[in-house]
Design a protein around this motif. Sequence first.
Motif, PDB file in Angstrom:
ATOM      1  N   GLN A   1      10.382   8.338  36.180  1.00  0.00           N
ATOM      2  CA  GLN A   1      11.246   8.106  37.341  1.00  0.00           C
ATOM      3  C   GLN A   1      12.298   7.028  37.077  1.00  0.00           C
ATOM      4  O   GLN A   1      13.259   6.915  37.834  1.00  0.00           O
ATOM      5  CB  GLN A   1      10.398   7.697  38.543  1.00  0.00           C
ATOM      6  N   ARG A   2      12.113   6.282  36.022  1.00  0.00           N
ATOM      7  CA  ARG A   2      13.005   5.162  35.720  1.00  0.00           C
ATOM      8  C   ARG A   2      14.388   5.662  35.300  1.00  0.00           C
ATOM      9  O   ARG A   2      14.516   6.642  34.579  1.00  0.00           O
ATOM     10  CB  ARG A   2      12.377   4.339  34.593  1.00  0.00           C
TER      11      ARG A   2
ATOM     12  N   ASP B   1       7.243  16.593  41.865  1.00  0.00           N
ATOM     13  CA  ASP B   1       8.136  15.528  42.320  1.00  0.00           C
ATOM     14  C   ASP B   1       9.593  15.939  42.111  1.00  0.00           C
ATOM     15  O   ASP B   1      10.004  16.242  40.988  1.00  0.00           O
ATOM     16  CB  ASP B   1       7.824  14.248  41.537  1.00  0.00           C
TER      17      ASP B   1
ATOM     18  N   ARG C   1       5.510   6.808  36.066  1.00  0.00           N
ATOM     19  CA  ARG C   1       6.411   5.724  36.444  1.00  0.00           C
ATOM     20  C   ARG C   1       7.656   5.704  35.538  1.00  0.00           C
ATOM     21  O   ARG C   1       8.779   5.599  36.020  1.00  0.00           O
ATOM     22  CB  ARG C   1       5.677   4.380  36.379  1.00  0.00           C
ATOM     23  N   LEU C   2       7.459   5.846  34.223  1.00  0.00           N
ATOM     24  CA  LEU C   2       8.590   5.818  33.293  1.00  0.00           C
ATOM     25  C   LEU C   2       9.498   7.036  33.460  1.00  0.00           C
ATOM     26  O   LEU C   2      10.699   6.958  33.221  1.00  0.00           O
ATOM     27  CB  LEU C   2       8.086   5.729  31.852  1.00  0.00           C
TER      28      LEU C   2
ATOM     29  N   GLU D   1      -0.505   7.545  34.378  1.00  0.00           N
ATOM     30  CA  GLU D   1       0.178   6.812  35.451  1.00  0.00           C
ATOM     31  C   GLU D   1       1.437   6.116  34.950  1.00  0.00           C
ATOM     32  O   GLU D   1       2.460   6.096  35.635  1.00  0.00           O
ATOM     33  CB  GLU D   1      -0.770   5.798  36.079  1.00  0.00           C
ATOM     34  N   ASP D   2       1.361   5.558  33.736  1.00  0.00           N
ATOM     35  CA  ASP D   2       2.544   4.915  33.155  1.00  0.00           C
ATOM     36  C   ASP D   2       3.635   5.948  32.882  1.00  0.00           C
ATOM     37  O   ASP D   2       4.824   5.688  33.081  1.00  0.00           O
ATOM     38  CB  ASP D   2       2.179   4.188  31.862  1.00  0.00           C
TER      39      ASP D   2
ATOM     40  N   THR E   1      11.520  14.307  39.259  1.00  0.00           N
ATOM     41  CA  THR E   1      11.180  14.536  37.846  1.00  0.00           C
ATOM     42  C   THR E   1      10.963  16.008  37.486  1.00  0.00           C
ATOM     43  O   THR E   1      10.744  16.312  36.314  1.00  0.00           O
ATOM     44  CB  THR E   1       9.900  13.751  37.481  1.00  0.00           C
TER      45      THR E   1
ATOM     46  N   GLN F   1      16.610   8.587  33.366  1.00  0.00           N
ATOM     47  CA  GLN F   1      15.393   9.365  33.157  1.00  0.00           C
ATOM     48  C   GLN F   1      15.365   9.951  31.748  1.00  0.00           C
ATOM     49  O   GLN F   1      16.408  10.166  31.132  1.00  0.00           O
ATOM     50  CB  GLN F   1      15.307  10.498  34.173  1.00  0.00           C
TER      51      GLN F   1
END
Length: 85
Positions: A47-48, A76, A44-45, A40-41, A79, A51
């Motif tokens: 998408q930050r 997605d 999220r990272l 999960e992390d 990503t 990228q």
Amino acid sequence: MIDEADRPIVLVVDDVAANIQILAEALRTEYRIRIASRGEDALRLAQRTPQPDLILLDVMMPDMDGYEVCRRLKEDERTQNIPVM
């Protein structure tokens, strides 16, 4: 030497701290390193902004394995074009 801001970003995803440490140590002079120990992390990272340019992904992890992380990354639009190894 490349300026810090110009270095490519590698996202290292592994639930074993020793593996993360080895990879980060080997890559840190040439790349900016982001670290995730859970799927999960990692999602999220990824998408930050900015990228990652590459994701180094462990397959065997608790909760969400690397195959599921990869499947979700590729589904997605934000990503899907990030290379995953």
